[in-house]
Design a protein around this motif. Structure first.
Motif, PDB file in Angstrom:
ATOM      1  N   ASN A 186      52.448   7.706  67.099  1.00  0.00           N
ATOM      2  CA  ASN A 186      52.848   7.837  65.609  1.00  0.00           C
ATOM      3  C   ASN A 186      53.707   6.622  65.222  1.00  0.00           C
ATOM      4  N   ASN A 226      53.992  13.980  69.434  1.00  0.00           N
ATOM      5  CA  ASN A 226      53.770  15.441  69.588  1.00  0.00           C
ATOM      6  C   ASN A 226      53.119  15.931  70.817  1.00  0.00           C
ATOM      7  N   LYS A 227      52.477  15.179  71.354  1.00  0.00           N
ATOM      8  CA  LYS A 227      51.487  15.269  72.732  1.00  0.00           C
ATOM      9  C   LYS A 227      52.392  14.776  73.879  1.00  0.00           C
ATOM     10  N   CYS A 273      56.156  13.198  75.129  1.00  0.00           N
ATOM     11  CA  CYS A 273      57.491  12.889  74.847  1.00  0.00           C
ATOM     12  C   CYS A 273      58.156  11.571  75.494  1.00  0.00           C
TER      13      CYS A 273
END
Length: 120
Positions: A92, A109-110, A112
């Motif tokens: 991202n 989101n997948k 951390c």
């Protein structure tokens, strides 16, 4: 030392860009300004940065530069990603951050993580 250690400005991206340009022009030798998200502008001590934190930890724990891996997702991570022997950008991340990285992971989101230092 008293007072705030960081000022966070939250606004529209074009406003944070305008303020960032102004602060860099007027106070470049006094403060460090960078974005952690397009709408988050952070202003802090000139020596406060993710790359300086990594350098401090490496020195403190006797970790060689060639053993450092850094993971980040935005402009405040850019110098750290460039400094590490392996720089990783989150999926991202901004295009410039991805371009500076050795590899790009899936989005946050997948997976951390924002910053890491580790022995290779």
């Amino acid at each position: 030392m008293t007072g705030p250690n960081k000022i966070l400005i939250v606004s529209k991206e074009e406003v944070t860009n305008e303020i960032q340009n102004l602060l860099r022009r007027e106070l470049a030798d006094t403060i460090n300004v960078s974005t952690s998200k397009p709408i988050y502008l952070e202003a802090m001590n000139i020596n406060a940065s993710n790359v300086n934190a990594v350098k401090f930890l490496a020195y403190r724990y006797n970790i060689k530069t060639e053993e450092i891996i850094a993971i980040g997702d935005n402009f405040n991570d850019l110098e750290m990603i460039e400094f590490a022997v392996v720089g990783i950008a989150m999926g991202n991340s901004q295009a410039a951050v991805k371009a500076a990285a050795d590899t790009v992971t899936p989005t946050n989101n997948k997976v951390c993580g924002t910053a890491a230092i580790s022995r290779v």
